[in-house]
Design an enzyme around this catalytic site. Sequence first.
Site: not given
Lengths: 296, 296, 296, 296
Positions: C65-66, C96, C171, C246
């Site tokens: 998902l975003p 993420t 990450k 982002k």
Amino acid sequence: MHIGFLGLGNMGAPMARNLLKAGHALTVFDLSATAVSGLVEAGATAAASPAALAKTDVALIITMLPAAAHVKGVYLGEDGLLANVQPGVLLIDSSTIDPMSAREVAKAAVARGNPMLDAPVSGGTGGAAAGTLTFMVGGEAADFDHAQPILAAMGKNIVHCGGAGNGQVAKVANNMLLGISMIGVAEAMALGVALGMDASVLAGVINTSSGRCWSSDSYNPFPEVMDNVPAARGYSGGFGTDLMLKDLGLATEAAKQARQPVLLGATAQQLYQSFSQQGHGGLDFSAIIKLYRQEG
Amino acid sequence: MHIGFLGLGNMGAPMARNLLKAGHALTVFDLSATAVSGLVEAGATAAASPAALAKTDVALIITMLPAAAHVKGVYLGEDGLLANVQPGVLLIDSSTIDPMSAREVAKAAVARGNPMLDAPVSGGTGGAAAGTLTFMVGGEAADFDHAQPILAAMGKNIVHCGGAGNGQVAKVANNMLLGISMIGVAEAMALGVALGMDASVLAGVINTSSGRCWSSDSYNPFPEVMDNVPAARGYSGGFGTDLMLKDLGLATEAAKQARQPVLLGATAQQLYQSFSQQGHGGLDFSAIIKLYRQEG
Amino acid sequence: MHIGFLGLGNMGAPMARNLLKAGHALTVFDLSATAVSGLVEAGATAAASPAALAKTDVALIITMLPAAAHVKGVYLGEDGLLANVQPGVLLIDSSTIDPMSAREVAKAAVARGNPMLDAPVSGGTGGAAAGTLTFMVGGEAADFDHAQPILAAMGKNIVHCGGAGNGQVAKVANNMLLGISMIGVAEAMALGVALGMDASVLAGVINTSSGRCWSSDSYNPFPEVMDNVPAARGYSGGFGTDLMLKDLGLATEAAKQARQPVLLGATAQQLYQSFSQQGHGGLDFSAIIKLYRQEG
Amino acid sequence: MHIGFLGLGNMGAPMARNLLKAGHALTVFDLSATAVSGLVEAGATAAASPAALAKTDVALIITMLPAAAHVKGVYLGEDGLLANVQPGVLLIDSSTIDPMSAREVAKAAVARGNPMLDAPVSGGTGGAAAGTLTFMVGGEAADFDHAQPILAAMGKNIVHCGGAGNGQVAKVANNMLLGISMIGVAEAMALGVALGMDASVLAGVINTSSGRCWSSDSYNPFPEVMDNVPAARGYSGGFGTDLMLKDLGLATEAAKQARQPVLLGATAQQLYQSFSQQGHGGLDFSAIIKLYRQEG
């Protein structure tokens, strides 16, 4: 006027006391019983919950809370203010939170039939006690006019900044600039002294030249340049590094949402974060000059 | 008094004219024949070289040159001032150069029997023409007292900053702070407007709060907030980006020599460098706000 | 194995296809009917809602998902996964998001009796299609062992990073370093070329010296130094500037929560923000070198 | 071949010894009699001055000096090399200095009839002793070919970087990137560990991902992640913080002259300066991670 007041912390308690002194009737709420009893002794009435406070016949409610999460909880929660307050009661949030959250809450209030103002303050606990705070107010002009005399009992400078959320915008923009300026003054003073100048002479030059700023002429961070500032008393009192860090966090977060770069603002945030990590978060923010001096 | 003046550029020429107006006799030198003839028409006498100028009976020599290399050449060169001037003649360098070079030249002058002052100015070409410059002066107090009435013919604010080189220290420290403050104001104004505030209202709040600074209340970079500033006329005139860049270069170089960190100062230097690289080096330095606005 | 898959965007759709290719049965959900029908044509079964998907007999559910808000909604909402899934079903979130949100959701899942892994990926849409993604996985070792063969159908490098949230930590830490390194390479290449060096010769020196890094030897941002990288095709394709932005936003937010300074990380975020504001958010992030070159 | 060698410091002395070991005849000069006698014991002949050395029948002269001022003095001074050397003798300066100074000296040498190469090294005192230095060489290709076998006695990687000064360009560009990368790794490792990851696991992820760089995979700054690096021995040995600071000073100075912005490079310089001011200038530059950890 009968006023409701939620949040009786270091800022809220003296603000509420000033409303009592001005002759207003006050119903108050805080999670701390000690904080509440202090105000009750001064003449206020205690409410058992935000909902209970909202259900009294207050004409206006002021909130002073630590962060956006608390503001959303108190206003939007199931047992919160909006679910219980009479339509038409004016709501004023004096907490310092991000503009987007302020607008979200104001929109919900207006949808419920309650006008709302965001009205964060500057001036610190000293200004709160002395009734000399600055209020930066966002919301409708008519609501501002309505609130102005009430706020004037707690502050001396009441500024209308435009529509909902703009009080918060003014505060984060001003305080971001303040955080940058203070580091700029710290760097300039430390550099000049390292190059052989007397600190007071340098401050004198700056204060009559184009480097002049509040951080230099009213709150100089270099020890022994000014009296009656935190630098003159080991950086105690004043506006804590961790509070400046909170405000810079709000500013960079608002900038991120607006997709607006703030290079010096973000660098300043990191420098205060670094200083706080070294254990100095409780010192006045002007102590940041210690990052630039060996004896620091 | 008979005064020698070397360096008749955009700043030096109007400064020299003000000395003539004050009734002083002037012997001048510049590499540009045009610049010299302008002053001769106004009543000055031309010298054929720095050495020739030094050999006249001047009581005092003022220099106004672009950079440290020129100052060292004119003072320390084989055909320069120190090799040819009479002992006791007071030397005043009004160039903006690094403090270490200023001290090196002053030490050589004193060793030759000539008192010397560094006296960089602020106020720009407008201040030079109007005789309202600020002089930041480093050197012995007695020499400062001697020079003060002469400098007063060219400026209105003459400040003694301490020993040799301290005039330069004061200037680089002040201008580094100015360069930082201007970017801070640009970021705060651009952020506030992006978040929905009116620029003039925001400037009004800042100018009465803790973000207040010269860059905000006297030289605001946002278009249409103030009249009579570069932002009101497309950023023409004023203090050019490349001049600010030169001063920040001096500040960071002096900081390097003093082993003193200047994090925001160095970041500011890079931002003006970036703006200059985009082709805007000729605009007033307040145009840096264009880095923060899409229409920029 | 019967697997549920929610989120069939640019990354999720090719990942789901690779699971089908590996022989797994798939029940899928996405708000976009087009996205769903694409997968159904490839052999998947459509579910009408997250709740409906959760109620099937899937042994494992993967979400892609975003942002954190979507993840919290899908997992924690009233009609979400946790309220409807059978206890014991393994949940894997490959979105993420910030580590704190990942840990909050994982804690809620475990409390409901569902083991959960956070498993964000790197490798982009190309790696998703080719099945060569890297999965950075946080959670219990036994759950990792359980998930490993499934993830291996979509990636070639499956790394266990420790407990819940640590996949996200790995990450954001890696991508923050990547964002910094890329700007570092851009500055070094632009500086060297401005000083007169050939770009390919300079890259060759760096790639065999201590400046060597992935951004230089595998993804060099300078035009014509490498083939088959975005810099060779006008910075199209690759990893978009706004996606890097982002990730840097997640990194600085996580740093704020951990009270950890990240000076270069925050500066890098602001530089990508500035580049995006200039209209380049859709270009590969290596295009940041345009900030450093006049022709940019 | 008969070779002249000036500058027998921590780097120069072991380099000169390797030339002796390779069978060359050496005439040496240094201001330190102790340094000279050490080489004489190893088989070199002492010269009384740079001029005396230049007047011998050396076919090639190598210099290894601390900074540009020394290089200019030794080459361009009245009693210096150029005023006394035979035309045609190849001159090689292995000092690390700014590219502009290197080009100025090379131009003067060529005008005198002497080919010249700038050939700064990387690899530290360990590489100098082991004969494994990297030489980054600027100058004419024919001169490079001539020098290559000589340099190969002192190093294992001899790279032609283009015309005069380009050896220095390559070095400052590479080392600026190195200084940035190291801080990037420090921030990423400190952030990841503060968020709960094991340092070695995080390093493992980074080293196989897009954050991979020499500072992470060959010189990791986090304690106990690697053996045989300064972080494993209290940051002793290695490449000192103050040497990195010198190289970043050269890089930002070269950038200023080229009017090229280097935002992260300048920020990195300030961070090492800050760390040095705190008293850590003698520690290996990877110790910069202490700026990011409370126990630091």
